[in-house]
Scaffold this active site. Structure first.
Site, PDB file in Angstrom:
ATOM      1  N   ARG A 287       0.816  -1.047  -0.019  1.00 53.65           N
ATOM      2  CA  ARG A 287      -0.064  -0.002   0.065  1.00 53.65           C
ATOM      3  C   ARG A 287       0.823   1.265   0.219  1.00 53.65           C
ATOM      4  O   ARG A 287       0.585   2.289  -0.628  1.00 53.65           O
ATOM      5  CB  ARG A 287      -0.881   0.190   1.168  1.00 53.65           C
ATOM      6  CG  ARG A 287      -2.092   0.859   1.131  1.00 53.65           C
ATOM      7  CD  ARG A 287      -3.108   1.025   2.191  1.00 53.65           C
ATOM      8  NE  ARG A 287      -2.448   1.121   3.799  1.00 53.65           N
ATOM      9  CZ  ARG A 287      -3.254   1.099   4.606  1.00 53.65           C
ATOM     10  NH1 ARG A 287      -4.675   0.580   4.638  1.00 53.65           N
ATOM     11  NH2 ARG A 287      -2.611   0.924   5.818  1.00 53.65           N
TER      12      ARG A 287
ATOM     13  N   LYS B  22      -2.808   6.732   1.050  1.00 52.89           N
ATOM     14  CA  LYS B  22      -2.539   7.134   2.520  1.00 52.89           C
ATOM     15  C   LYS B  22      -1.403   8.576   2.429  1.00 52.89           C
ATOM     16  O   LYS B  22      -0.076   8.145   2.909  1.00 52.89           O
ATOM     17  CB  LYS B  22      -2.172   5.924   3.262  1.00 52.89           C
ATOM     18  CG  LYS B  22      -2.205   6.069   4.780  1.00 52.89           C
ATOM     19  CD  LYS B  22      -2.133   4.618   5.486  1.00 52.89           C
ATOM     20  CE  LYS B  22      -2.323   4.762   7.033  1.00 52.89           C
ATOM     21  NZ  LYS B  22      -3.286   5.451   7.753  1.00 52.89           N
TER      22      LYS B  22
ATOM     23  N   GLU C 278     -16.427   5.670   5.986  1.00 53.43           N
ATOM     24  CA  GLU C 278     -15.457   4.996   7.117  1.00 53.43           C
ATOM     25  C   GLU C 278     -15.668   5.952   8.305  1.00 53.43           C
ATOM     26  O   GLU C 278     -16.336   6.945   8.323  1.00 53.43           O
ATOM     27  CB  GLU C 278     -14.128   4.783   6.373  1.00 53.43           C
ATOM     28  CG  GLU C 278     -13.513   6.144   5.836  1.00 53.43           C
ATOM     29  CD  GLU C 278     -12.084   5.887   5.187  1.00 53.43           C
ATOM     30  OE1 GLU C 278     -11.419   4.864   5.838  1.00 53.43           O
ATOM     31  OE2 GLU C 278     -11.746   6.598   4.394  1.00 53.43           O
TER      32      GLU C 278
END
Ligand code: PXG
Length: 292
Positions: free
Chosen positions: A52, A152, A185
């Site tokens: 990721r 991220k 989320e």
């Protein structure tokens, strides 16, 4: 913080681990990060976190000057040097130092790489038995077409603005909706509900960070033959769910008891949540890359 921080090829005491004010991570949030946990001397899902990290870096055209294998060794060595068996690892890669203009190609240093091994406690211990208080935040999750939540990145102001609402409301966590009003989320966790024995979680195209812990829960549910569907959810479905829980590296699996003053289910961690929490605990101590 531990005793030894990795910064740009060196291990130094935390007080000496310093980044320039000209670093673009500081000036613009121009960089990416990961939060990883180690349990019992094993780093949990390290490969997935690294994958990721490299995907996030690729998306912002940041070339990490280490191979994934080299990066893995750096992370393992950081944990080893701090003599930690159970810890939280923060990995940060920023674009490095440049001119004061926005142009990322003005960088005249390689990216800044930092690895910190430390501890993290997100919620008080009792919420794992009693469930946490959620609110719905008015701050919407970033638009995927503007700053995709899949990245991220060091730009976490979207989540921080939501987190400020949570703190001011005296809650533990907050739901963030996407631009269409569907639940995306929580501020730093993914969300699951259970209704009539069926697990549901918002799909990645809702505009979420696809959590590693979320993926672990999907795998556990499959192994336990619990039916699960990725489905768009409204706050109504959260209010009226039988069970609800959040997942994240720091939070692990944490039950939610209330949302916007509505009691979810009977207000206690439900049977499916409890089973998943127990299985999660088991995998965290049995798998993972050993730090030796
Ligand atoms: N959504 C968002 C927006 C996140 O930032 C998650 C979901 C859960 O993903 P993982 O891969 O951890 O299951 C995150 C994770 C922090 C902190 O310092 C934030 C995260 C992870 C660890 C620590 O608040 N974000």
């Amino acid at each position: 913080m531990g005793e030894s921080v990795y910064i740009n090829g060196q291990f130094v005491p935390p007080s000496e681990a310093k980044v320039s004010v000209l670093d673009r991570g500081y000036l613009y949030g121009d960089g990416v990060f990961e939060g990883i946990r180690a349990y019992n001397g094993r780093i949990f899902r390290l490969d997935q976190h690294l994958e990721r990290l490299y995907r996030s870096a690729k998306a912002i055209v940041l070339d990490i000057p280490l191979t994934p294998e080299e990066f893995k060794d750096v992370i393992i060595e950081t944990v080893r040097r701090n003599e930690l068996r159970d810890c939280y690892i923060r990995v940060v890669v920023s674009r490095g130092e440049g001119d004061l203009g926005l142009n990322p190609m003005s960088c005249h240093t390689p990216p800044t790489i930092v690895v910190i091994a430390s501890s993290i406690a997100l919620y008080p211990e009792e919420v794992y038995e009693q469930g946490l208080d959620l609110i719905t935040c008015t701050t919407r999750r970033n638009l995927p077409t503007a700053l995709n939540p899949e990245i991220k990145s060091l730009n976490y102001l979207n989540n921080i603005l939501a987190s400020i609402e949570v703190v001011r409301a005296g809650a533990h966590e907050g739901l963030m909706l996407n631009h269409l009003g569907f639940v995306a989320e929580a501020t730093a966790d993914n969300l699951f509900i259970v209704r009539d024995g069926l697990l549901k979680t918002p799909p990645s195209h809702t505009g979420i960070l696809e959590g590693i812990t979320r993926q672990v829960v999907v795998e556990l549910a499959e192994a336990m033959e619990l039916p699960l569907r990725e489905e768009q959810l409204t706050v109504y479905e959260v209010y009226t769910a039988d069970e609800c829980f959040l997942t994240g590296t720091a939070a692990e699996i944490v039950p939610a008891a209330r949302c916007d003053g509505r009691i979810i289910g009977d207000g206690k961690p439900g049977p499916i949540t409890k089973r998943l929490m127990a299985s999660f605990k088991e995998v965290t101590v049995t798998e993972g890359v050993s730090v030796g």
